[in-house]
Design a protein around this motif. Sequence first.
Motif, PDB file in Angstrom:
ATOM      1  N   LEU B   4       0.816  -1.216   0.000  1.00 44.52           N
ATOM      2  CA  LEU B   4       0.000   0.000   0.000  1.00 44.52           C
ATOM      3  C   LEU B   4       0.849   1.266   0.000  1.00 44.52           C
ATOM      4  CD1 LEU B   4      -3.054  -0.394   2.364  1.00 44.52           C
ATOM      5  CD2 LEU B   4      -3.036   0.175  -0.042  1.00 44.52           C
ATOM      6  N   LEU B   5       2.035   1.196   0.622  1.00 42.39           N
ATOM      7  CA  LEU B   5       2.866   2.384   0.697  1.00 42.39           C
ATOM      8  C   LEU B   5       3.584   2.664  -0.621  1.00 42.39           C
ATOM      9  CD1 LEU B   5       4.255   1.755   4.230  1.00 42.39           C
ATOM     10  CD2 LEU B   5       3.072   3.797   3.529  1.00 42.39           C
ATOM     11  N   ILE B   6       3.727   1.627  -1.445  1.00 37.63           N
ATOM     12  CA  ILE B   6       4.442   1.806  -2.703  1.00 37.63           C
ATOM     13  C   ILE B   6       3.501   2.294  -3.792  1.00 37.63           C
ATOM     14  CG2 ILE B   6       5.783   0.585  -4.444  1.00 37.63           C
ATOM     15  CD1 ILE B   6       6.583  -1.251  -2.136  1.00 37.63           C
ATOM     16  N   LEU B   7       2.241   1.874  -3.690  1.00 38.06           N
ATOM     17  CA  LEU B   7       1.298   2.208  -4.757  1.00 38.06           C
ATOM     18  C   LEU B   7       1.173   3.709  -5.023  1.00 38.06           C
ATOM     19  CD1 LEU B   7      -1.514  -0.448  -4.327  1.00 38.06           C
ATOM     20  CD2 LEU B   7       0.217  -0.277  -6.100  1.00 38.06           C
ATOM     21  N   PRO B   8       1.136   4.581  -3.994  1.00 40.65           N
ATOM     22  CA  PRO B   8       1.039   6.011  -4.320  1.00 40.65           C
ATOM     23  C   PRO B   8       2.207   6.528  -5.146  1.00 40.65           C
ATOM     24  CG  PRO B   8       0.533   5.659  -2.014  1.00 40.65           C
ATOM     25  CD  PRO B   8       1.027   4.355  -2.550  1.00 40.65           C
ATOM     26  N   LEU B   9       3.328   5.788  -5.182  1.00 42.07           N
ATOM     27  CA  LEU B   9       4.437   6.189  -6.044  1.00 42.07           C
ATOM     28  C   LEU B   9       4.415   5.418  -7.361  1.00 42.07           C
ATOM     29  CD1 LEU B   9       7.235   6.157  -3.343  1.00 42.07           C
ATOM     30  CD2 LEU B   9       5.881   8.075  -4.114  1.00 42.07           C
ATOM     31  N   ALA B  10       4.112   4.112  -7.267  1.00 37.96           N
ATOM     32  CA  ALA B  10       4.192   3.261  -8.458  1.00 37.96           C
ATOM     33  C   ALA B  10       3.076   3.572  -9.455  1.00 37.96           C
ATOM     34  CB  ALA B  10       4.148   1.796  -8.048  1.00 37.96           C
ATOM     35  N   ILE B  11       1.875   3.878  -8.944  1.00 36.40           N
ATOM     36  CA  ILE B  11       0.764   4.127  -9.871  1.00 36.40           C
ATOM     37  C   ILE B  11       1.009   5.368 -10.734  1.00 36.40           C
ATOM     38  CG2 ILE B  11      -1.702   4.694 -10.033  1.00 36.40           C
ATOM     39  CD1 ILE B  11      -2.184   2.813  -7.718  1.00 36.40           C
ATOM     40  N   PRO B  12       1.386   6.527 -10.135  1.00 34.65           N
ATOM     41  CA  PRO B  12       1.647   7.680 -11.015  1.00 34.65           C
ATOM     42  C   PRO B  12       2.806   7.431 -11.978  1.00 34.65           C
ATOM     43  CG  PRO B  12       1.492   8.394  -8.736  1.00 34.65           C
ATOM     44  CD  PRO B  12       1.492   6.919  -8.716  1.00 34.65           C
ATOM     45  N   LEU B  13       3.845   6.714 -11.512  1.00 33.14           N
ATOM     46  CA  LEU B  13       4.970   6.445 -12.420  1.00 33.14           C
ATOM     47  C   LEU B  13       4.519   5.556 -13.571  1.00 33.14           C
ATOM     48  CD1 LEU B  13       7.901   6.729 -13.160  1.00 33.14           C
ATOM     49  CD2 LEU B  13       8.468   4.849 -11.650  1.00 33.14           C
ATOM     50  N   ARG B 106      -0.817  16.955 -26.304  1.00 34.57           N
ATOM     51  CA  ARG B 106       0.016  16.108 -27.145  1.00 34.57           C
ATOM     52  C   ARG B 106       1.472  16.199 -26.710  1.00 34.57           C
ATOM     53  NH1 ARG B 106      -1.922  17.849 -31.826  1.00 34.57           N
ATOM     54  NH2 ARG B 106      -0.135  19.197 -32.144  1.00 34.57           N
ATOM     55  N   PHE B 107       1.882  17.387 -26.287  1.00 37.98           N
ATOM     56  CA  PHE B 107       3.302  17.573 -26.016  1.00 37.98           C
ATOM     57  C   PHE B 107       3.722  17.026 -24.662  1.00 37.98           C
ATOM     58  CE2 PHE B 107       7.306  19.775 -25.365  1.00 37.98           C
ATOM     59  CZ  PHE B 107       7.898  19.507 -26.584  1.00 37.98           C
ATOM     60  N   GLY B 108       2.801  16.484 -23.897  1.00 37.10           N
ATOM     61  CA  GLY B 108       3.282  15.818 -22.696  1.00 37.10           C
ATOM     62  C   GLY B 108       2.657  16.282 -21.403  1.00 37.10           C
ATOM     63  N   PHE B 109       1.467  16.903 -21.480  1.00 38.96           N
ATOM     64  CA  PHE B 109       0.834  17.292 -20.219  1.00 38.96           C
ATOM     65  C   PHE B 109       0.584  16.081 -19.330  1.00 38.96           C
ATOM     66  CE2 PHE B 109      -3.211  17.465 -17.907  1.00 38.96           C
ATOM     67  CZ  PHE B 109      -2.878  18.402 -16.957  1.00 38.96           C
ATOM     68  N   HIS B 110       0.038  15.003 -19.911  1.00 40.78           N
ATOM     69  CA  HIS B 110      -0.372  13.862 -19.077  1.00 40.78           C
ATOM     70  C   HIS B 110       0.791  13.189 -18.349  1.00 40.78           C
ATOM     71  CE1 HIS B 110      -4.482  14.261 -20.320  1.00 40.78           C
ATOM     72  NE2 HIS B 110      -4.117  14.287 -21.580  1.00 40.78           N
ATOM     73  N   PRO B 111       1.899  12.831 -19.070  1.00 46.06           N
ATOM     74  CA  PRO B 111       3.023  12.233 -18.320  1.00 46.06           C
ATOM     75  C   PRO B 111       3.556  13.154 -17.234  1.00 46.06           C
ATOM     76  CG  PRO B 111       3.396  12.065 -20.692  1.00 46.06           C
ATOM     77  CD  PRO B 111       2.150  12.845 -20.515  1.00 46.06           C
ATOM     78  N   LEU B 112       3.696  14.441 -17.559  1.00 41.55           N
ATOM     79  CA  LEU B 112       4.258  15.373 -16.579  1.00 41.55           C
ATOM     80  C   LEU B 112       3.346  15.533 -15.381  1.00 41.55           C
ATOM     81  CD1 LEU B 112       5.588  17.986 -19.083  1.00 41.55           C
ATOM     82  CD2 LEU B 112       6.955  16.782 -17.406  1.00 41.55           C
ATOM     83  N   PHE B 113       2.051  15.558 -15.643  1.00 38.13           N
ATOM     84  CA  PHE B 113       1.077  15.684 -14.559  1.00 38.13           C
ATOM     85  C   PHE B 113       1.225  14.515 -13.581  1.00 38.13           C
ATOM     86  CE2 PHE B 113      -3.395  14.557 -13.312  1.00 38.13           C
ATOM     87  CZ  PHE B 113      -3.555  15.564 -12.376  1.00 38.13           C
ATOM     88  N   HIS B 114       1.383  13.303 -14.125  1.00 39.76           N
ATOM     89  CA  HIS B 114       1.500  12.147 -13.230  1.00 39.76           C
ATOM     90  C   HIS B 114       2.868  12.090 -12.547  1.00 39.76           C
ATOM     91  CE1 HIS B 114      -2.395  10.324 -13.856  1.00 39.76           C
ATOM     92  NE2 HIS B 114      -2.324  10.772 -15.087  1.00 39.76           N
ATOM     93  N   LEU B 115       3.908  12.560 -13.236  1.00 42.13           N
ATOM     94  CA  LEU B 115       5.214  12.632 -12.574  1.00 42.13           C
ATOM     95  C   LEU B 115       5.170  13.636 -11.427  1.00 42.13           C
ATOM     96  CD1 LEU B 115       7.733  12.422 -15.540  1.00 42.13           C
ATOM     97  CD2 LEU B 115       7.313  10.722 -13.770  1.00 42.13           C
ATOM     98  N   LEU B 116       4.445  14.745 -11.656  1.00 44.18           N
ATOM     99  CA  LEU B 116       4.290  15.737 -10.593  1.00 44.18           C
ATOM    100  C   LEU B 116       3.581  15.109  -9.391  1.00 44.18           C
ATOM    101  CD1 LEU B 116       4.523  18.866  -9.959  1.00 44.18           C
ATOM    102  CD2 LEU B 116       2.143  18.979 -10.585  1.00 44.18           C
ATOM    103  N   LEU B 117       2.532  14.328  -9.680  1.00 42.85           N
ATOM    104  CA  LEU B 117       1.813  13.651  -8.594  1.00 42.85           C
ATOM    105  C   LEU B 117       2.738  12.693  -7.854  1.00 42.85           C
ATOM    106  CD1 LEU B 117      -1.608  12.756 -10.215  1.00 42.85           C
ATOM    107  CD2 LEU B 117      -1.138  14.518  -8.523  1.00 42.85           C
ATOM    108  N   MET B 118       3.611  11.992  -8.605  1.00 43.91           N
ATOM    109  CA  MET B 118       4.535  11.074  -7.959  1.00 43.91           C
ATOM    110  C   MET B 118       5.459  11.842  -7.023  1.00 43.91           C
ATOM    111  SD  MET B 118       7.284   8.412  -9.570  1.00 43.91           S
ATOM    112  CE  MET B 118       8.457   9.608 -10.159  1.00 43.91           C
ATOM    113  N   GLY B 119       5.961  12.999  -7.489  1.00 46.99           N
ATOM    114  CA  GLY B 119       6.839  13.802  -6.654  1.00 46.99           C
ATOM    115  C   GLY B 119       6.145  14.282  -5.393  1.00 46.99           C
TER     116      GLY B 119
END
Lengths: 151, 500
Positions: B4-13, B106-119
Amino acid sequence: MIYSLILQVATRLLIPLLLVFSVFMLLRGHSHPGGGFVGGLIAGSAFVLYAFSRGVGAARQVLRFEPQTLLGVGLACALGSGILALIQGEAFLTGLWADLYLPGGIHLYLGSTLIFDIGVFLVVIGTVVLMMFSVEERGPAVIPSRRNDTS
Amino acid sequence: MDLLLILPLAIPLGTAVLTLLLRSVPGVQRLTSVLGAVALLGASGTLLWRVATDGIRAAQMGGWPAPFGITLVADPLSAGLLGMTAFVAVAVAVYALAGMDEARQRFGFHPLFHLLLMGVNGAFITGDMFNLYVWFEVLLIASFVLLVLGNERRQLDGAVKYVGINLVSSIIFLAAVGLLYGHTGTLNMADASGRIAELRGSGVEATLATLFIMAFGIKAALFPLFFWLPAAYHTPPAPVAAVFAGLLTKVGIYSLIRVFSLLFPDPTGYTRTVLLVIAAGTMVVGVMGAMVQRNVHRLLAFLVISAMGYILMGLGFFTTLGLVGAVFYILQDVPVKTTLFLIGGMMERDTGTARLGEMGGLYQYRPVLAAAFMVPAFSLAGFPPFPGFWGKLTLVQAGLEAEQFTIVAVALIVGLFTLLVVAQIWSRAFWRPATEDDVQASGSTSQRWALNGPIVALAVVLLAIGLYAQPLYGLAEQAAANLVDTQAYVDAVLGPSAGA
């Protein structure tokens, strides 16, 4: 892109060396200084050099994959190496090791950390190349010569 | 091993990887982005529920025992913030489907958004000082790119200030981490909280405390280092500004609360005065800045600053009640700020201007938006029955109990001014008469749903929190109890034997 015969010829010789050396650095990082980050920088610089001498379009063709794809695959490798340990019932990101004795007296000591390092390698290439390509494509196509500027 | 503690990092990544690889199929990419956010909400929600019922959970990465390896810890404060983060992430992911232009998606909002969430999640969940620094960098780099995505001139202008000041803050943070390591020999927060006792009362302790206040103060936009926030937050599109406003400053103030509760649990009179003065300055500057702004996004950015002052005030009292108030306020402020910035985006979209003076008629032609605006806006102003009221009430009670009457007076006056600011927006943008031509609907029906749905959902949840505040208040009480007595946290990380 800068047109220069010297750069083009030198690039041709340097690129194979850089790429082989980058893989060497990647594998050496297993138990010595080196690793995915340094290796990735060296490999990335090979493609950047190609882009300088032949243009971004040609470099993209040589790279074959889009930089974003490299980033994605690299991150997936890093995540995958962590999940691999989870599947084995170990803590997340635990290194898993396998001693392989292949026929011919080859002894391989393989670890899941290598997958992580390959991931880093790909991410670094992707990042370096993506940044350089973006900058290069936005700049002037040919750098104007000094003589025209001063006239 | 605690999955459970890893999922908040693994899911956004994982979601970031998928959205990066699927960028040539925009439909699938967007679906993945939303589903990733929903999965994150499921994981973080479960974690929050387990932490609230069973107590603090900790996990060691790579099987390295604490204090040598990296520890992930979820106490009620961390878990609550993770839950709120995931909740607003779902809302913003849906809003972005229509609120983000095609090129940026298209230029990458979605990946960056999830990386931000991971951070952001990583910063909330880590139990290691240096790892906290790394997560700060992860979220900063993602936010740098999100901020300049689209290459508009004013975006670059805002980004230069944002990047510059954050680099300074990172250097100070790193220096503080180095100093801490040099003097205690550990980076594990729970371990350091025990070892720092040797430094108690020395100059090193004061230096460390000051460095941490500066580093996190810049990130949380505290007085007098707040100026970068209004210069940057009005430039990106609404979904990006909404996650920034909802989450990034919270990471800074969360770190301050975490570090002070573990490392400097008994602030001397001097540190306490410093914190309270900063809190008062932050509140006043925020609301005064908001009073004079005529651009709706800049105005909202100043209100973000003002709210930080209230949270810091609760930390400055350093009583259990003060921390309950601070934790409650920080938890409800995440959805409040996100909702306000999403609504700000809708206001500009529908009236075609960001200037308050030129807006009008939103109440008449956008009744749903107007109703949704009431909830976060009057929550911010501290009106019952909205959640902000309970936060402020608790903080004021704590202040009276701690006999800090000056700051309580400042907080109450700032509350009145906040009401004035909110009423100004209401009377201009919503109540002023306008013709139907002035308020134009843009986009298809499904796009309108994607834009209005998240706003309404956020507002409804906020209203529910306000009307039935007990669960969140109970969580804040649990969190505050763990912050005042950190033994449970230390035991969870180092094992029960460490205390004996």
